[in-house]
Design a protein around this motif. Structure first.
Motif, PDB file in Angstrom:
ATOM      1  N   VAL A 191      15.575  10.384 -17.120  1.00 18.05           N
ATOM      2  CA  VAL A 191      15.508   9.744 -18.423  1.00 18.05           C
ATOM      3  C   VAL A 191      16.588   8.669 -18.528  1.00 18.05           C
ATOM      4  CG1 VAL A 191      15.899  10.099 -20.889  1.00 18.05           C
ATOM      5  CG2 VAL A 191      14.450  11.681 -19.621  1.00 18.05           C
ATOM      6  N   ASN A 192      16.178   7.493 -18.936  1.00 15.41           N
ATOM      7  CA  ASN A 192      17.119   6.398 -19.141  1.00 15.41           C
ATOM      8  C   ASN A 192      17.634   6.490 -20.571  1.00 15.41           C
ATOM      9  OD1 ASN A 192      18.514   4.025 -19.454  1.00 15.41           O
ATOM     10  ND2 ASN A 192      16.963   2.723 -18.515  1.00 15.41           N
ATOM     11  N   THR A 193      18.820   7.046 -20.741  1.00 12.45           N
ATOM     12  CA  THR A 193      19.345   7.267 -22.090  1.00 12.45           C
ATOM     13  C   THR A 193      19.697   5.965 -22.795  1.00 12.45           C
ATOM     14  OG1 THR A 193      21.571   7.613 -21.166  1.00 12.45           O
ATOM     15  CG2 THR A 193      20.195   9.558 -21.510  1.00 12.45           C
ATOM     16  N   ASP A 194      19.812   4.865 -22.054  1.00 16.95           N
ATOM     17  CA  ASP A 194      20.053   3.570 -22.701  1.00 16.95           C
ATOM     18  C   ASP A 194      18.867   3.163 -23.569  1.00 16.95           C
ATOM     19  OD1 ASP A 194      22.512   3.347 -21.495  1.00 16.95           O
ATOM     20  OD2 ASP A 194      21.796   2.086 -19.851  1.00 16.95           O
ATOM     21  N   LEU A 195      17.709   3.744 -23.293  1.00 14.89           N
ATOM     22  CA  LEU A 195      16.499   3.428 -24.046  1.00 14.89           C
ATOM     23  C   LEU A 195      16.290   4.383 -25.223  1.00 14.89           C
ATOM     24  CD1 LEU A 195      14.116   2.707 -21.031  1.00 14.89           C
ATOM     25  CD2 LEU A 195      15.573   1.106 -22.303  1.00 14.89           C
ATOM     26  N   ILE A 196      17.278   5.250 -25.461  1.00 21.44           N
ATOM     27  CA  ILE A 196      17.203   6.242 -26.536  1.00 21.44           C
ATOM     28  C   ILE A 196      18.429   6.045 -27.438  1.00 21.44           C
ATOM     29  CG2 ILE A 196      17.079   8.701 -27.090  1.00 21.44           C
ATOM     30  CD1 ILE A 196      15.927   9.140 -24.277  1.00 21.44           C
ATOM     31  N   PRO A 197      18.340   5.182 -28.438  1.00 21.54           N
ATOM     32  CA  PRO A 197      19.511   4.853 -29.269  1.00 21.54           C
ATOM     33  C   PRO A 197      20.224   6.059 -29.864  1.00 21.54           C
ATOM     34  CG  PRO A 197      17.719   3.328 -29.711  1.00 21.54           C
ATOM     35  CD  PRO A 197      17.150   4.383 -28.814  1.00 21.54           C
ATOM     36  N   ASN A 198      19.472   7.079 -30.284  1.00 22.38           N
ATOM     37  CA  ASN A 198      20.106   8.223 -30.930  1.00 22.38           C
ATOM     38  C   ASN A 198      20.864   9.129 -29.963  1.00 22.38           C
ATOM     39  OD1 ASN A 198      19.496   7.882 -33.749  1.00 22.38           O
ATOM     40  ND2 ASN A 198      17.346   8.264 -33.232  1.00 22.38           N
ATOM     41  N   ASN A 242      13.822  10.109 -28.899  1.00 23.52           N
ATOM     42  CA  ASN A 242      14.734   9.376 -29.773  1.00 23.52           C
ATOM     43  C   ASN A 242      14.688   9.931 -31.196  1.00 23.52           C
ATOM     44  OD1 ASN A 242      16.587   7.106 -30.248  1.00 23.52           O
ATOM     45  ND2 ASN A 242      14.939   6.345 -31.564  1.00 23.52           N
ATOM     46  N   TYR A 243      13.502  10.208 -31.672  1.00 28.35           N
ATOM     47  CA  TYR A 243      13.312  10.699 -33.044  1.00 28.35           C
ATOM     48  C   TYR A 243      13.954  12.070 -33.254  1.00 28.35           C
ATOM     49  CZ  TYR A 243      10.784  12.679 -37.047  1.00 28.35           C
ATOM     50  OH  TYR A 243      10.460  13.294 -38.222  1.00 28.35           O
ATOM     51  N   ILE A 244      13.705  12.985 -32.333  1.00 35.15           N
ATOM     52  CA  ILE A 244      14.176  14.357 -32.518  1.00 35.15           C
ATOM     53  C   ILE A 244      15.689  14.451 -32.370  1.00 35.15           C
ATOM     54  CG2 ILE A 244      13.997  15.201 -30.139  1.00 35.15           C
ATOM     55  CD1 ILE A 244      12.752  17.005 -33.350  1.00 35.15           C
ATOM     56  N   ALA A 245      16.314  13.411 -31.796  1.00 36.09           N
ATOM     57  CA  ALA A 245      17.776  13.364 -31.698  1.00 36.09           C
ATOM     58  C   ALA A 245      18.413  12.667 -32.893  1.00 36.09           C
ATOM     59  CB  ALA A 245      18.196  12.645 -30.412  1.00 36.09           C
ATOM     60  N   SER A 246      17.601  12.129 -33.803  1.00 35.36           N
ATOM     61  CA  SER A 246      18.143  11.469 -34.989  1.00 35.36           C
ATOM     62  C   SER A 246      18.721  12.510 -35.940  1.00 35.36           C
ATOM     63  CB  SER A 246      17.045  10.663 -35.686  1.00 35.36           C
ATOM     64  OG  SER A 246      16.035  11.525 -36.197  1.00 35.36           O
ATOM     65  N   PRO A 247      19.696  12.148 -36.771  1.00 32.60           N
ATOM     66  CA  PRO A 247      20.383  13.134 -37.598  1.00 32.60           C
ATOM     67  C   PRO A 247      19.476  14.009 -38.457  1.00 32.60           C
ATOM     68  CG  PRO A 247      21.619  11.102 -37.591  1.00 32.60           C
ATOM     69  CD  PRO A 247      20.335  10.816 -36.869  1.00 32.60           C
ATOM     70  N   LYS A 248      18.540  13.405 -39.203  1.00 32.19           N
ATOM     71  CA  LYS A 248      17.697  14.206 -40.092  1.00 32.19           C
ATOM     72  C   LYS A 248      16.747  15.111 -39.323  1.00 32.19           C
ATOM     73  CE  LYS A 248      17.616  11.370 -44.299  1.00 32.19           C
ATOM     74  NZ  LYS A 248      16.742  10.647 -45.258  1.00 32.19           N
ATOM     75  N   PHE A 294      15.243  26.638 -36.737  1.00 30.07           N
ATOM     76  CA  PHE A 294      15.269  27.562 -35.599  1.00 30.07           C
ATOM     77  C   PHE A 294      16.446  28.519 -35.672  1.00 30.07           C
ATOM     78  CE2 PHE A 294      15.999  28.955 -31.277  1.00 30.07           C
ATOM     79  CZ  PHE A 294      14.719  29.187 -30.810  1.00 30.07           C
ATOM     80  N   GLY A 295      17.589  28.021 -36.152  1.00 33.09           N
ATOM     81  CA  GLY A 295      18.776  28.854 -36.230  1.00 33.09           C
ATOM     82  C   GLY A 295      19.734  28.612 -35.090  1.00 33.09           C
ATOM     83  N   GLU A 296      20.260  27.390 -34.968  1.00 24.38           N
ATOM     84  CA  GLU A 296      21.189  27.044 -33.903  1.00 24.38           C
ATOM     85  C   GLU A 296      22.004  25.834 -34.340  1.00 24.38           C
ATOM     86  OE1 GLU A 296      18.884  25.928 -30.435  1.00 24.38           O
ATOM     87  OE2 GLU A 296      17.423  24.900 -31.690  1.00 24.38           O
ATOM     88  N   ALA A 297      23.047  25.533 -33.591  1.00 23.53           N
ATOM     89  CA  ALA A 297      23.853  24.357 -33.897  1.00 23.53           C
ATOM     90  C   ALA A 297      23.094  23.103 -33.492  1.00 23.53           C
ATOM     91  CB  ALA A 297      25.178  24.427 -33.145  1.00 23.53           C
ATOM     92  N   PRO A 298      23.223  22.025 -34.257  1.00 26.25           N
ATOM     93  CA  PRO A 298      22.580  20.775 -33.872  1.00 26.25           C
ATOM     94  C   PRO A 298      23.337  20.116 -32.730  1.00 26.25           C
ATOM     95  CG  PRO A 298      23.940  20.404 -35.790  1.00 26.25           C
ATOM     96  CD  PRO A 298      23.985  21.890 -35.521  1.00 26.25           C
ATOM     97  N   SER A 299      22.717  19.154 -32.077  1.00 31.91           N
ATOM     98  CA  SER A 299      23.399  18.428 -31.001  1.00 31.91           C
ATOM     99  C   SER A 299      24.048  17.151 -31.513  1.00 31.91           C
ATOM    100  CB  SER A 299      22.404  18.078 -29.886  1.00 31.91           C
ATOM    101  OG  SER A 299      21.388  17.210 -30.383  1.00 31.91           O
ATOM    102  N   ASN A 300      23.816  16.831 -32.770  1.00 33.76           N
ATOM    103  CA  ASN A 300      24.280  15.574 -33.350  1.00 33.76           C
ATOM    104  C   ASN A 300      25.179  15.885 -34.552  1.00 33.76           C
ATOM    105  OD1 ASN A 300      24.468  13.116 -34.823  1.00 33.76           O
ATOM    106  ND2 ASN A 300      22.517  12.400 -33.980  1.00 33.76           N
ATOM    107  N   GLN A 301      26.438  15.439 -34.524  1.00 34.91           N
ATOM    108  CA  GLN A 301      27.358  15.729 -35.621  1.00 34.91           C
ATOM    109  C   GLN A 301      26.843  15.203 -36.951  1.00 34.91           C
ATOM    110  OE1 GLN A 301      30.254  17.619 -35.608  1.00 34.91           O
ATOM    111  NE2 GLN A 301      30.039  17.387 -37.820  1.00 34.91           N
ATOM    112  N   ALA A 302      26.175  14.056 -36.926  1.00 32.44           N
ATOM    113  CA  ALA A 302      25.651  13.480 -38.163  1.00 32.44           C
ATOM    114  C   ALA A 302      24.569  14.366 -38.781  1.00 32.44           C
ATOM    115  CB  ALA A 302      25.106  12.082 -37.911  1.00 32.44           C
ATOM    116  N   ALA A 303      23.977  15.256 -37.981  1.00 30.69           N
ATOM    117  CA  ALA A 303      22.978  16.184 -38.511  1.00 30.69           C
ATOM    118  C   ALA A 303      23.597  17.117 -39.538  1.00 30.69           C
ATOM    119  CB  ALA A 303      22.354  16.989 -37.374  1.00 30.69           C
TER     120      ALA A 303
END
Length: 391
Positions: free
Chosen positions: A123-130, A312-318, A327-336
């Motif tokens: 996966v090219n993470t440069d293509l995934i802004p979030n 990209n979408y599922i990594a966005s804060p909201k 689900f019941g877990e910590a998010p991967s994004n602090q802004a979440a």
């Protein structure tokens, strides 16, 4: 390995994502598989995307009208989501071999198998802004990358904690010894997670209590180290009330008193606490195993463009907030955490806490602790040993 929780949220995610299209490019493959090359450009969407995930990771309102982060994605991108849930990592690995899915949410006991088989693409993470908002301690780890090449986007994470009945287990435990060396004090009321990956829990304990074994990573065990972990679990076996994989069964067992101590997840304690059960959890002094799930793209994805859009979408804060809270877990994004009220309970973003977690990683013959002078026991042997342990 985990089922959806009873928690229900009403957060809905709506983040616009630019159109993307995947073009052929040079890249790296890993693990002897035939992975597709890494994308270098993004452009037009396809019309749909097929997603394979744990229950509760892809909610479109059909299970609960107030829980829907799929519909906004479909409206924003034009990618119709078709999803299927699975119950175990082994099932996910087998389903990905069919070539029917564009995206998979995989735990660390599956990711390296998927990479080695060539079933998922770099996966090219440069293509995934979030991706920029994802916690650094979840990026480029042994379970989601190979030789510096990323194979996905972190989703949510958590620790396998020690759950105990506060009336029966006194004083409050601070070590895993209550389910291992002292398990005889609670014979018939000890519970453990039902999976070959639980062998790593024994290895974590041995790292602290038998340092002469030289275990540096609970997922990198040579023959001697592996035998020690298996022997410890065989010694534990007579004291086990039940091995659980369904969180509802563990909740019921602690409510009834059939189990008083064992491995658990934070969300299970949250549920028990909400029902006034006399239980508590602790991250023991030895540390713990845990999970960090990864969104990955199939190497033969029929809709790779929509797949990138989903990552990209599922990594966005909201969206990350909605999915991980449900689900019941910590998010991967602090802004979440701006969209959740329970991040503190899950120690979200606490790097020190996270450093005590040994995240599930597929055991492979090439030792993931970096040793090259020995061969480590691979997952197929873990599976065989687990059957022998349970009897």
């Amino acid at each position: 390995m985990r089922g959806t929780t009873m928690r229900r949220g009403s957060l809905v995610a709506a983040v616009a994502i630019g159109s993307v299209a995947l073009l052929s490019a040079c890249g790296t493959s890993a693990g002897g598989g035939s992975a597709a090359p890494e994308a270098t450009k993004l452009g037009d969407m396809e019309s749909s995307v097929s997603i394979l995930a744990w229950p509760g990771y892809v909610e479109d309102g059909s299970n609960d009208p107030t829980v829907d982060w799929v519909t906004p994605f479909e409206k924003d991108t034009g990618c119709k989501v078709v999803s299927k849930s699975y119950g175990t990592s082994d099932e996910a690995v087998n389903l990905m071999k069919t070539g029917d899915y564009d995206v998979v949410a995989a735990s660390g006991d599956a990711t390296l198998r998927l990479i080695a088989a060539g079933d998922v693409a770099p996966v090219n993470t440069d293509l995934i802004p979030n991706y920029a908002g994802v916690y650094d301690f979840l990026k480029n780890q042994a379970w989601n990358s190979v030789d510096g090449q990323s194979y996905g986007v972190p989703h949510g994470y958590g620790a396998n904690l020690l759950l105990y009945n506060t009336d029966s287990v006194t004083p409050a435990p601070t070590s895993w010894d209550v389910v291992f060396d002292k398990a005889g004090d609670f014979t018939g009321k000890v519970t453990a997670y039902d999976s070959p990956i639980y062998i790593a829990d024994a290895a974590v304990y041995l790292m602290a209590h038998q340092p002469d074994l030289g275990i540096k990573n609970p997922y990198a065990l040579d023959d001697k180290q592996f035998k020690a972990a298996v022997d410890l679990l065989k010694t534990q076996r007579p004291h086990i009330s039940e091995y659980w994989s369904d969180y509802l069964k563990e909740i019921s067992a602690f409510e009834s008193g059939d189990s008083v101590v064992g491995t658990t997840w934070q969300v299970i304690q949250n549920t028990l606490e909400g029902e006034k059960a006399h239980t508590a959890v602790v991250l023991p002094s030895e540390g713990a195993t845990g999970w960090s799930d990864t969104w990955m793209i199939a190497s033969k994805a029929k809709s790779p463009n929509c797949a990138y859009a989903w990552l990209n979408y599922i990594a966005s804060p909201k969206a990350n907030a909605a999915a991980t809270a449900y689900f019941g877990e910590a998010p991967s994004n602090q802004a979440a955490c701006d969209y959740r009220t329970d991040c503190a309970a899950y120690h979200a973003g606490d790097a020190d806490y996270a450093s005590k977690i040994w995240y599930w990683t597929t055991p492979i013959a090439k030792c993931v602790d970096g040793r090259t002078d020995v061969t480590c026991v691979d997952y197929s042997q873990w599976t065989q040993a687990w059957s022998e342990i349970k009897g």
